[in-house]
Structure formats: structure tokens, C-alpha cells
Scaffold this motif. Sequence first.
Motif, mmCIF file in Angstrom:
data_model
loop_
_atom_site.group_PDB
_atom_site.id
_atom_site.type_symbol
_atom_site.label_atom_id
_atom_site.label_comp_id
_atom_site.label_asym_id
_atom_site.label_seq_id
_atom_site.Cartn_x
_atom_site.Cartn_y
_atom_site.Cartn_z
ATOM 1 N N ILE A 167 -26.909 15.912 -67.098
ATOM 2 C CA ILE A 167 -25.971 16.544 -66.164
ATOM 3 C C ILE A 167 -25.654 15.586 -65.033
ATOM 4 C CG2 ILE A 167 -25.657 18.458 -64.545
ATOM 5 C CD1 ILE A 167 -27.420 20.127 -66.431
ATOM 6 N N PHE A 168 -26.666 14.917 -64.516
ATOM 7 C CA PHE A 168 -26.450 13.953 -63.446
ATOM 8 C C PHE A 168 -25.612 12.775 -63.932
ATOM 9 C CE2 PHE A 168 -30.387 16.002 -61.963
ATOM 10 C CZ PHE A 168 -29.968 16.370 -60.694
ATOM 11 N N TYR A 169 -25.849 12.320 -65.149
ATOM 12 C CA TYR A 169 -25.069 11.209 -65.690
ATOM 13 C C TYR A 169 -23.590 11.568 -65.820
ATOM 14 C CZ TYR A 169 -29.285 8.583 -66.906
ATOM 15 O OH TYR A 169 -30.455 7.894 -66.859
ATOM 16 N N VAL A 170 -23.293 12.764 -66.283
ATOM 17 C CA VAL A 170 -21.900 13.185 -66.453
ATOM 18 C C VAL A 170 -21.209 13.320 -65.099
ATOM 19 C CG1 VAL A 170 -20.436 15.100 -67.215
ATOM 20 C CG2 VAL A 170 -22.271 14.294 -68.681
ATOM 21 N N GLY B 59 -46.158 22.868 -64.359
ATOM 22 C CA GLY B 59 -47.263 22.000 -63.973
ATOM 23 C C GLY B 59 -47.030 20.540 -64.322
ATOM 24 N N ASN B 60 -45.793 20.175 -64.574
ATOM 25 C CA ASN B 60 -45.454 18.797 -64.917
ATOM 26 C C ASN B 60 -44.998 18.040 -63.688
ATOM 27 O OD1 ASN B 60 -45.963 19.211 -67.633
ATOM 28 N ND2 ASN B 60 -43.876 19.922 -68.015
ATOM 29 N N ALA B 61 -44.847 16.747 -63.835
ATOM 30 C CA ALA B 61 -44.326 15.920 -62.756
ATOM 31 C C ALA B 61 -42.802 16.022 -62.736
ATOM 32 C CB ALA B 61 -44.740 14.471 -62.955
ATOM 33 N N GLY B 62 -42.225 15.857 -61.562
ATOM 34 C CA GLY B 62 -40.777 15.859 -61.439
ATOM 35 C C GLY B 62 -40.185 14.552 -61.951
ATOM 36 N N ASP B 63 -38.899 14.507 -62.027
ATOM 37 C CA ASP B 63 -38.202 13.343 -62.550
ATOM 38 C C ASP B 63 -37.614 12.555 -61.392
ATOM 39 O OD1 ASP B 63 -37.015 11.537 -64.226
ATOM 40 O OD2 ASP B 63 -35.372 12.867 -64.815
ATOM 41 N N GLU B 64 -38.163 11.384 -61.096
ATOM 42 C CA GLU B 64 -37.680 10.606 -59.963
ATOM 43 C C GLU B 64 -36.336 9.953 -60.240
ATOM 44 O OE1 GLU B 64 -39.719 6.248 -60.289
ATOM 45 O OE2 GLU B 64 -40.920 7.846 -59.407
ATOM 46 N N GLU C 202 -37.150 15.664 -68.181
ATOM 47 C CA GLU C 202 -35.923 14.873 -68.109
ATOM 48 C C GLU C 202 -34.768 15.528 -68.863
ATOM 49 O OE1 GLU C 202 -36.880 11.711 -71.589
ATOM 50 O OE2 GLU C 202 -37.838 11.366 -69.664
ATOM 51 N N TYR C 203 -34.875 16.814 -69.125
ATOM 52 C CA TYR C 203 -33.842 17.481 -69.900
ATOM 53 C C TYR C 203 -32.554 17.702 -69.110
ATOM 54 C CZ TYR C 203 -37.731 18.413 -72.999
ATOM 55 O OH TYR C 203 -38.808 18.270 -73.816
ATOM 56 N N LEU C 204 -32.633 17.728 -67.793
ATOM 57 C CA LEU C 204 -31.446 17.943 -66.982
ATOM 58 C C LEU C 204 -30.792 16.639 -66.537
ATOM 59 C CD1 LEU C 204 -32.711 20.907 -64.789
ATOM 60 C CD2 LEU C 204 -31.275 20.995 -66.809
ATOM 61 N N THR D 143 -28.924 21.552 -59.504
ATOM 62 C CA THR D 143 -29.629 21.040 -60.681
ATOM 63 C C THR D 143 -30.941 20.376 -60.293
ATOM 64 O OG1 THR D 143 -27.490 20.686 -61.739
ATOM 65 C CG2 THR D 143 -29.388 19.607 -62.729
ATOM 66 N N LEU D 144 -30.935 19.598 -59.217
ATOM 67 C CA LEU D 144 -32.162 18.954 -58.753
ATOM 68 C C LEU D 144 -33.185 19.995 -58.294
ATOM 69 C CD1 LEU D 144 -33.456 16.162 -58.221
ATOM 70 C CD2 LEU D 144 -32.650 16.406 -55.865
ATOM 71 N N PHE D 145 -32.711 21.034 -57.611
ATOM 72 C CA PHE D 145 -33.610 22.095 -57.172
ATOM 73 C C PHE D 145 -34.229 22.821 -58.370
ATOM 74 C CE2 PHE D 145 -34.365 26.529 -55.955
ATOM 75 C CZ PHE D 145 -35.277 26.331 -54.930
ATOM 76 N N GLN D 146 -33.415 23.144 -59.358
ATOM 77 C CA GLN D 146 -33.934 23.825 -60.544
ATOM 78 C C GLN D 146 -34.891 22.941 -61.326
ATOM 79 O OE1 GLN D 146 -33.673 26.988 -61.291
ATOM 80 N NE2 GLN D 146 -32.471 27.258 -59.430
ATOM 81 N N LEU D 147 -34.639 21.643 -61.321
ATOM 82 C CA LEU D 147 -35.557 20.708 -61.955
ATOM 83 C C LEU D 147 -36.925 20.752 -61.270
ATOM 84 C CD1 LEU D 147 -35.826 18.378 -64.057
ATOM 85 C CD2 LEU D 147 -35.256 16.854 -62.177
ATOM 86 N N GLY D 148 -36.917 20.840 -59.941
ATOM 87 C CA GLY D 148 -38.174 20.963 -59.203
ATOM 88 C C GLY D 148 -38.891 22.260 -59.493
ATOM 89 N N VAL D 149 -38.144 23.352 -59.617
ATOM 90 C CA VAL D 149 -38.751 24.650 -59.929
ATOM 91 C C VAL D 149 -39.366 24.623 -61.323
ATOM 92 C CG1 VAL D 149 -38.210 27.077 -60.380
ATOM 93 C CG2 VAL D 149 -37.282 25.953 -58.362
ATOM 94 N N ILE D 150 -38.650 24.057 -62.282
ATOM 95 C CA ILE D 150 -39.177 23.976 -63.646
ATOM 96 C C ILE D 150 -40.426 23.117 -63.685
ATOM 97 C CG2 ILE D 150 -38.689 23.101 -65.973
ATOM 98 C CD1 ILE D 150 -35.744 23.894 -65.474
#
Length: 102
Positions: free
Chosen positions: A9-12, A66-71, A4-6, A54-61
Motif C-alpha cells: 500500500i505504501f509503495y503504490v 506480539g510481532n515486531a513492527g515494520d520499520e 510486512e503485508y501492508l 495504514t501505519l497505525f493499523q500496522l502498529g495495532v496488528i
Amino acid sequence: MVIEYLRPIFYVILLFSIIIMLTVIIKKKSVHNQIITFYIATFSIFAIILSGITLFQLGVIADETGNAGDEISFYLFIAVLIINVVNIALSFLKKTRRLPSL
């Protein structure tokens, strides 16, 4: 573990998009011109592209670690997309003077 570190960016981006939408709705017709419409459309397209990257990079990270994505970030991306499309539509409708001012 959810990444949830990114999310800030979505909030701003969402905050700036909402502020722009409110200014488009509230401002007077006489102040509105083509340059402002161009800037609103440019910002909206930039915000959609930045949110998508940003969403794409979140998926790559998430995939690499090996973690779950952020819905919640996905829902924020959808909100940014909808609000910016509405911003563009309102701006062009306001330019043609079909949309009344408050």
C-alpha cells in the motif's frame, strides 16, 4: 517476525505521489489552473491520511500478534509525507507562476 503485508500500500501511494510530482514539475504554465491545484492538494492530503491510517493499523496488528513492527513501512510513510507536502508546495508555487517550467 516482521509484519510486512501492508507494505505494498505504501509503495503504490509513493508511486502515485512521485508521478504527480513529476507531472507538476514538467507540465506547462498555461495548462495549470486552480482546479488542478485543488485536485493535487486533495490527493496529497488523502494520500497522507491513508498512509497514516495504514501505519497505525500496522502498529495495532503488530501489537495484537506480539510481532515486531515494520520499520521500512515507517520510512515509506515519511517519504510519502515529504513528497506530498512538496507536491502541495510545488502546485501552489506553480499556480502563482513563480516557479519556472522545464
